[in-house]
Design an enzyme around this catalytic site. Sequence first.
Site, PDB file in Angstrom:
ATOM      1  N   LEU A 136       0.861  -1.174   0.000  1.00 34.52           N
ATOM      2  CA  LEU A 136       0.000   0.000   0.000  1.00 34.52           C
ATOM      3  C   LEU A 136       0.902   1.230   0.000  1.00 34.52           C
ATOM      4  CD1 LEU A 136      -2.710  -0.929   2.689  1.00 34.52           C
ATOM      5  CD2 LEU A 136      -3.025  -0.868   0.209  1.00 34.52           C
ATOM      6  N   ASP A 137       0.471   2.277  -0.677  1.00 32.71           N
ATOM      7  CA  ASP A 137       1.231   3.519  -0.662  1.00 32.71           C
ATOM      8  C   ASP A 137       1.387   4.015   0.773  1.00 32.71           C
ATOM      9  OD1 ASP A 137       1.147   3.367  -3.414  1.00 32.71           O
ATOM     10  OD2 ASP A 137      -0.581   4.713  -3.592  1.00 32.71           O
ATOM     11  N   ARG A 138       2.422   4.815   1.008  1.00 32.36           N
ATOM     12  CA  ARG A 138       2.715   5.311   2.355  1.00 32.36           C
ATOM     13  C   ARG A 138       1.472   5.905   3.040  1.00 32.36           C
ATOM     14  NH1 ARG A 138       7.194   8.098   5.131  1.00 32.36           N
ATOM     15  NH2 ARG A 138       8.465   8.084   3.256  1.00 32.36           N
TER      16      ARG A 138
END
Length: 305
Positions: A136-138
């Site tokens: 997942l993106d940050r």
Amino acid sequence: MLLVIDENTDDTRLDVYLSELYDGISRSKIQAAIKSGKVSVNDSSKKPSYLLREGDKIEFESLVDEKELMVEPEDIPLEIVWEDENMAVVNKPSGMLTHPTTIETSGTLVNALLFKYGQNLSDVNGEFRRGIVHRLDRNTSGLLMVPKNNKTHEYLANLIKDHNLTKKYHAVLVGNYPRDKDVITDPIGRNNLNRKKMAVRPDGRPSITKLEVLERFDNEATYVEITLVTGRTHQIRVHSSHKKHPVYNDSLYGAPQGKVKTQEQVLQSFYLKFAKPFSSEIIELEIEPDEKLSKVLTYFKNRRA
């Protein structure tokens, strides 16, 4: 080091991929390493411009000092939503990197996993990505599957590759999304002007996003449920931005700063459904909206009341 390419990094140039992995090392140095034979893909030499494909196996000598590659366990609280002897599902908070880079080697999900599980994590994707089979993106929160061994890693990777699991997201989009239900099929590839971004482009990889409106807040915002059929890098963010309704506060993809300030995009992976490894049992998991999503929804609901 051995790395196996997943759907997220499919269609990425070899030199770009390694530049992102070794953030801080110049692309010219990466290209020189590839040309000198220090990097192989599927046991053969490739040009720096080679476009990676899902399942490709990259092997290379370390491009930095081995001491710098060490990822230390850190006592970071983890919310374990479900687990058995082969895997866990964790709720990654917004603001946390999924795995380290050469620039940021602490405070990531991998650091936390190493503290909790030690060496009982898959290492198919190397030390930087122990236990990581998807990401997942940050600034996207939510559910992530964590394989505890390589056999389970392969099992979960095949589920993802064959689209045999269900992943759903909640998001707040800017403006009034025009359709109650939508299927977005625009192909996605690397943004030619910014290697940290993706873009809709005719020669991109097939990408399918299903969207359903849950609630509208006049013309200001739309609360939606999104089902990913494919899993390209930044897929939801790219598709919603392309439709002129970017994810709320997603500055990378053109969203203006909303009246409710948050740590970038208001996006959460809230639902997972998959077959338990080496079993016919179906695991179905759902979590409540996180603090960021709840804050934005509460603001718009109160304005309407």
